[in-house]
Write a protein that holds these residues in place. Structure first.
Motif, mmCIF file in Angstrom:
data_model
loop_
_atom_site.group_PDB
_atom_site.id
_atom_site.type_symbol
_atom_site.label_atom_id
_atom_site.label_comp_id
_atom_site.label_asym_id
_atom_site.label_seq_id
_atom_site.Cartn_x
_atom_site.Cartn_y
_atom_site.Cartn_z
ATOM 1 N N THR A 12 0.822 -1.210 0.000
ATOM 2 C CA THR A 12 0.000 0.000 0.000
ATOM 3 C C THR A 12 0.860 1.267 0.000
ATOM 4 N N ILE A 13 1.806 1.346 0.912
ATOM 5 C CA ILE A 13 2.631 2.552 1.024
ATOM 6 C C ILE A 13 3.756 2.530 -0.024
ATOM 7 N N GLY A 110 4.848 1.888 11.304
ATOM 8 C CA GLY A 110 4.653 0.594 11.951
ATOM 9 C C GLY A 110 5.839 0.176 12.804
ATOM 10 N N ARG A 168 -10.118 3.379 10.413
ATOM 11 C CA ARG A 168 -10.593 2.414 9.423
ATOM 12 C C ARG A 168 -10.047 1.039 9.826
ATOM 13 N N ASP A 171 -7.188 -1.674 5.058
ATOM 14 C CA ASP A 171 -7.136 -1.004 3.759
ATOM 15 C C ASP A 171 -8.066 -1.694 2.759
ATOM 16 N N GLN A 299 -5.605 7.111 5.054
ATOM 17 C CA GLN A 299 -4.487 6.312 5.591
ATOM 18 C C GLN A 299 -3.518 5.836 4.514
HETATM 19 P P1 NAD Z 1 1.445 -3.767 3.051
HETATM 20 O O1 NAD Z 1 1.209 -5.065 3.706
HETATM 21 O O2 NAD Z 1 0.415 -3.185 2.151
HETATM 22 O O3 NAD Z 1 2.788 -3.832 2.212
HETATM 23 C C1 NAD Z 1 3.964 -4.411 2.694
HETATM 24 C C2 NAD Z 1 4.798 -4.917 1.543
HETATM 25 O O4 NAD Z 1 5.961 -5.548 2.059
HETATM 26 C C3 NAD Z 1 4.097 -5.954 0.688
HETATM 27 O O5 NAD Z 1 4.460 -5.741 -0.669
HETATM 28 C C4 NAD Z 1 4.657 -7.281 1.185
HETATM 29 O O6 NAD Z 1 4.651 -8.243 0.182
HETATM 30 C C5 NAD Z 1 6.049 -6.885 1.551
HETATM 31 N N1 NAD Z 1 6.607 -7.757 2.587
HETATM 32 C C6 NAD Z 1 5.947 -8.490 3.489
HETATM 33 N N2 NAD Z 1 6.796 -9.149 4.295
HETATM 34 C C7 NAD Z 1 8.012 -8.812 3.867
HETATM 35 C C8 NAD Z 1 9.304 -9.180 4.271
HETATM 36 N N3 NAD Z 1 9.517 -10.024 5.291
HETATM 37 N N4 NAD Z 1 10.353 -8.634 3.608
HETATM 38 C C9 NAD Z 1 10.160 -7.791 2.578
HETATM 39 N N5 NAD Z 1 8.936 -7.409 2.160
HETATM 40 C C10 NAD Z 1 7.890 -7.913 2.790
HETATM 41 O O7 NAD Z 1 1.813 -2.755 4.227
HETATM 42 P P2 NAD Z 1 1.586 -1.180 4.228
HETATM 43 O O8 NAD Z 1 0.194 -0.902 4.626
HETATM 44 O O9 NAD Z 1 2.125 -0.577 2.996
HETATM 45 O O10 NAD Z 1 2.479 -0.760 5.468
HETATM 46 C C11 NAD Z 1 3.875 -0.580 5.361
HETATM 47 C C12 NAD Z 1 4.348 0.289 6.515
HETATM 48 O O11 NAD Z 1 3.710 1.562 6.416
HETATM 49 C C13 NAD Z 1 4.007 -0.239 7.919
HETATM 50 O O12 NAD Z 1 5.014 0.173 8.808
HETATM 51 C C14 NAD Z 1 2.728 0.483 8.243
HETATM 52 O O13 NAD Z 1 2.502 0.592 9.610
HETATM 53 C C15 NAD Z 1 3.008 1.835 7.618
HETATM 54 N N6 NAD Z 1 1.813 2.616 7.283
HETATM 55 C C16 NAD Z 1 0.714 2.032 6.729
HETATM 56 C C17 NAD Z 1 -0.406 2.797 6.460
HETATM 57 C C18 NAD Z 1 -1.648 2.197 5.910
HETATM 58 O O14 NAD Z 1 -2.715 2.684 6.237
HETATM 59 N N7 NAD Z 1 -1.599 1.189 5.087
HETATM 60 C C19 NAD Z 1 -0.391 4.162 6.721
HETATM 61 C C20 NAD Z 1 0.769 4.752 7.223
HETATM 62 C C21 NAD Z 1 1.859 3.965 7.522
#
Ligand code: NAD
Length: 334
Positions: A12-13, A110, A168, A171, A299
């Motif tokens: 997502t991010i 996170g 929320r 996602d 988010q």
């Molecule tokens: P996500 O699950 O959508 O994406 C994570 C990515 O990392 C995926 O592509 C996954 O395949 C990959 N991944 C999973 N395990 C892995 C590993 N062991 N090694 C390498 N890659 C791996 O997560 P996200 O929502 O994008 O969140 C990422 C960070 O951003 C977190 O710290 C989260 O707290 C923070 N964040 C998320 C949001 C949100 O609302 N989604 C908002 C702000 C901050």
């Protein structure tokens, strides 16, 4: 030369950060990492990103018709700075990898503050990140709070903040998490982590928070209450908020997050992203030196411009935070 940026974790991010970096003229994406050749990897390949994978999975990408450019370690070697966008808690395990390669690194909200020793929000502490090797860009909720608290604190002095967050549940692309029919205290014990997390960016702010998970994927909704040191009117508060390029006023009949997401679609934002805090100016109500307001926080996208600014500060591409914010916004089309 442009700063060479790698995005480790294309979820997502990560996918949004990659596109935002690509849109800037002073930095470029040298690669993104995916673990498996799934649908998201296929799109990344279509978009022309060089995909890197864990060494043992490189063959699987070849087989799936989207050959990987190399291993994650090789991607990191090519970069000046890695933006770690892996799931919360995973980023920490990657730290030795970055240290070994001698690259700068950004983690997301996170992870906890000590991972980088510096928690970032562009309007609050850009200058503190100048030249730093390690930075954590705070979460969506903390970013949303910092963007409003800092300008009010600078103009009026913030005595105390109390925030109630309706979060929320997950996602929109997530088929695994709920709740789908409940309001969940998250957590029961108060305060929620958000108040303390704001203090990782602006330590002198007195803030408490509570959070509930609600069955929606469309934005968080904050009810924020601030006590200030200076007499003020609702007009004063509106003026301060309207001076902020990452605050958008919402009105014209909008009373929900669903309608804000419709605006994002209508103005043709990529992925319906709403990078700004969405504040209802009509909700701003002052009672003596205390005021309330509602804001909605998207988010999936609010931290994206913050990551770009963090890169610019760490790489010392721009020493003035306000100029970086302006540059980032302009390149994104905000
Ligand atoms: P996500 O699950 O959508 O994406 C994570 C990515 O990392 C995926 O592509 C996954 O395949 C990959 N991944 C999973 N395990 C892995 C590993 N062991 N090694 C390498 N890659 C791996 O997560 P996200 O929502 O994008 O969140 C990422 C960070 O951003 C977190 O710290 C989260 O707290 C923070 N964040 C998320 C949001 C949100 O609302 N989604 C908002 C702000 C901050």
């Amino acid at each position: 030369a442009k700063a060479k940026i790698a995005v480790n974790g294309y979820g997502t991010i990560g996918k949004r950060v990659a596109d935002a970096v690509k849109a800037q003229d002073d930095m470029e994406v040298v690669g993104i990492s995916k673990r498996t050749p799934n649908y998201e990897a296929a799109v990344a390949h279509q978009l022309g990103y060089d995909i890197y994978a864990p060494a043992e999975n490189v063959g699987a990408f070849e087989k799936a018709g989207m050959p990987a450019a190399g291993s994650v370690e090789e991607m990191i070697e090519k970069a000046d700075l890695v933006v770690d966008c892996t799931p919360g808690g995973v980023g920490e395990k990657n730290k030795p990898l970055y240290e070994k390669a001698g690259v700068k690194a950004i983690w997301q909200g996170g992870e906890s503050h000590p991972i980088a020793g510096f928690s970032f929000n562009a309007v609050s502490n850009y200058e503190g990140a100048l030249g730093r090797d390690l930075v954590r860009v705070v979460s969506c909720n903390t970013t949303g709070l910092c963007r409003t608290i800092t300008p009010i604190d600078r103009e009026l002095g913030v005595k105390k903040v109390r925030a109630i967050l309706a979060r929320r549940a997950t996602d929109p692309n997530d088929i695994k998490k709920g709740p789908i029919n409940a309001i969940v205290l998250h957590p029961v014990k108060l305060p929620s982590h958000h108040g303390p997390d704001v203090r990782s960016v602006i330590p002198h702010i007195n803030i408490t928070s509570a959070a509930l998970l609600v069955p929606t994927t469309l934005m968080h909704l904050h009810t924020v209450n601030m006590e200030v040191d200076t007499d003020c009117t609702a007009e004063d508060i509106k003026k301060i908020f309207s001076s902020q390029s990452r605050i958008r006023f919402i009105g014209q009949g909008i009373t929900s997050t669903a309608e804000i997401m419709e605006v994002a679609r209508d103005i043709k934002r990529p992925r319906n992203d709403m990078w700004e805090n969405c504040i209802w100016p009509e909700s701003i109500t002052v009672d003596e030196k205390e005021f309330y307001f509602f804001q909605a926080i998207h988010q999936e996208s609010i931290v994206v411009p913050e990551n770009v600014d963090a890169i610019r500060a760490m790489m010392e591409l721009e020493s003035d935070g306000a100029k970086s914010i302006e540059k980032t916004n302009k390149a994104l089309g905000m």
